[in-house]
Design an enzyme around this catalytic site. Structure first.
Site, PDB file in Angstrom:
ATOM      1  N   CYS A 135       0.835  -1.208   0.000  1.00  0.00           N
ATOM      2  CA  CYS A 135       0.000   0.000   0.000  1.00  0.00           C
ATOM      3  C   CYS A 135       0.868   1.255   0.000  1.00  0.00           C
ATOM      4  CB  CYS A 135      -0.926  -0.020   1.220  1.00  0.00           C
ATOM      5  SG  CYS A 135      -1.946   1.453   1.343  1.00  0.00           S
ATOM      6  N   CYS A 138      -0.400   4.135   2.182  1.00  0.00           N
ATOM      7  CA  CYS A 138      -0.247   3.910   3.630  1.00  0.00           C
ATOM      8  C   CYS A 138       1.208   4.124   4.058  1.00  0.00           C
ATOM      9  CB  CYS A 138      -0.638   2.487   4.035  1.00  0.00           C
ATOM     10  SG  CYS A 138      -2.124   1.870   3.277  1.00  0.00           S
ATOM     11  N   ASP A 139       2.144   3.612   3.273  1.00  0.00           N
ATOM     12  CA  ASP A 139       3.532   3.534   3.732  1.00  0.00           C
ATOM     13  C   ASP A 139       4.494   4.467   2.995  1.00  0.00           C
ATOM     14  OD1 ASP A 139       2.666   1.488   5.397  1.00  0.00           O
ATOM     15  OD2 ASP A 139       3.051  -0.053   3.895  1.00  0.00           O
TER      16      ASP A 139
END
Ligand code: NAP
Length: 303
Positions: A135, A138-139
């Site tokens: 992701c 997300c990261d």
């Protein structure tokens, strides 16, 4: 087990499930959505959404959260737990949750979406969250100024690479062919971006001590192997449907649930909508469409 019998239990709070909830509730059904992860599912992790009509540009989370708020305003109930077992009898069905609760319902809409596909190579588990991510949104921020590689040639990989390029010092795109599966607009953007494509190649090794530091890349045309120092690999090679516990439903060769054009499955009172279903185009807009159609069929069938 609770004696209450709900009208419809919707499994999954992504765009398909949330839209099904809105339509079911507005159609007079008592609708409950079960979500084992977070609202929006995979769609909420999209860095940029530019093809949802009426919204020129937004991010997946904002769009999904607006759908969540709308469904709650329409009276949809939410249970944040994981559905683990289904008894899909013709009349009253039951859905058992990991937390111990069992819901009884007249109909079930499966809108459980799909999960990112894994590379399936050694050390993938070991480096999960230590240099392997599924992701980018997300990261990605964790790799500001670092070197990253995105694997894949579809829309997700291209979106991820173009997003990461703005954060990272260096962004590679590793794709197993020399042409993209992604929409042409992304191919154009790739050309003018700073993303470094590595064509006809796959990652064959993941190396490092406590975290990923190096990958081995194999050129599929000439078989050459090269080492690349990276801080993170973002895997974007497609998805597999979330169909745990749903063996009774007819599925296609890739495991996706087969429906008719009313989103009805082979079992009475069981519908499927969104990415979990066998279909030609997996987009937020088609997930919403499926959700609306499934709820509409459900309303008619329960009359
Ligand atoms: P996808 O379209 O299935 O693309 C997967 C990519 O990964 C392909 O390029 C594939 O290569 C490659 N791949 C598959 N298995 C591999 C392996 N084992 N090793 C290396 N490469 C591998 O998946 P996606 O990009 O996640 O998209 C999923 C669906 O969501 C699609 O329908 C897509 O259009 C949609 N989506 C839409 C948007 C948007 O419109 N904004 C954004 C994201 C996703 P090959 O090309 O050689 O098969």
């Amino acid at each position: 087990m609770n004696d209450e019998v709900l009208d419809v239990v919707i499994v999954g709070a992504g765009p398909a499930g949330l839209t099904a909830g809105i339509y079911a509730s507005r159609g007079g059904l008592k609708a409950t959505i079960i979500e084992g992860g977070s609202v929006g599912g995979l769609a909420a992790t999209a860095a940029q959404v530019e093809n949802y009509p009426g919204v020129k540009s937004t991010d997946g989370f904002s769009l999904c959260y607006a759908m969540f708020e709308q469904s709650r305003a329409e009276g949809v109930q939410f249970v944040f737990d994981r559905a683990i077992k289904f008894e899909l009898k013709p009349q009253i069905k039951s859905v058992a949750l990991a937390g111990g609760q069992t819901l009884r319902t007249r109909a079930v809409i499966i809108a459980a979406g799909a999960s990112p596909r894994k590379l399936g190579i050694e050390n993938e588990e070991k480096f999960a969250a230590k240099g392997i991510s599924y992701c980018a949104i997300c990261d990605g921020a964790l790799f500001k100024g670092k070197t990253v590689a995105v694997i894949g040639g579809g829309n997700t990989a291209l979106e991820d690479a173009l997003y990461l390029e703005k954060l990272a010092a260096k962004t590679y795109l590793i794709h197993r062919r020399d042409s993209l599966r992604a929409d042409r607009i992304y191919a154009k953007r790739l050309e003018t971006s700073g993303v470094i494509p590595i064509w006809n190649s796959v990652v064959t090794k993941l190396a490092g001590e406590d975290k990923l530091t190096e990958i081995e890349v194999k050129n599929l045309k000439d078989g050459t192997l090269s080492a690349l120092c990276v801080d993170c690999v973002f895997v974007a090679i497609g998805q597999t449907p979330n169909v745990e516990g749903l063996d009774a439903l007819v599925r296609d060769d890739f495991g996706y649930i087969v429906t008719d054009d009313g989103m009805r499955t082979n079992l009475r009172g069981v519908y499927a909508a969104g990415d979990v279903r066998s279909k030609a185009l997996r987009q937020i807009v088609t997930a919403c469409s499926d959700g609306a159609v499934a709820a509409n069929a459900c309303i008619k069938d329960l009359m």
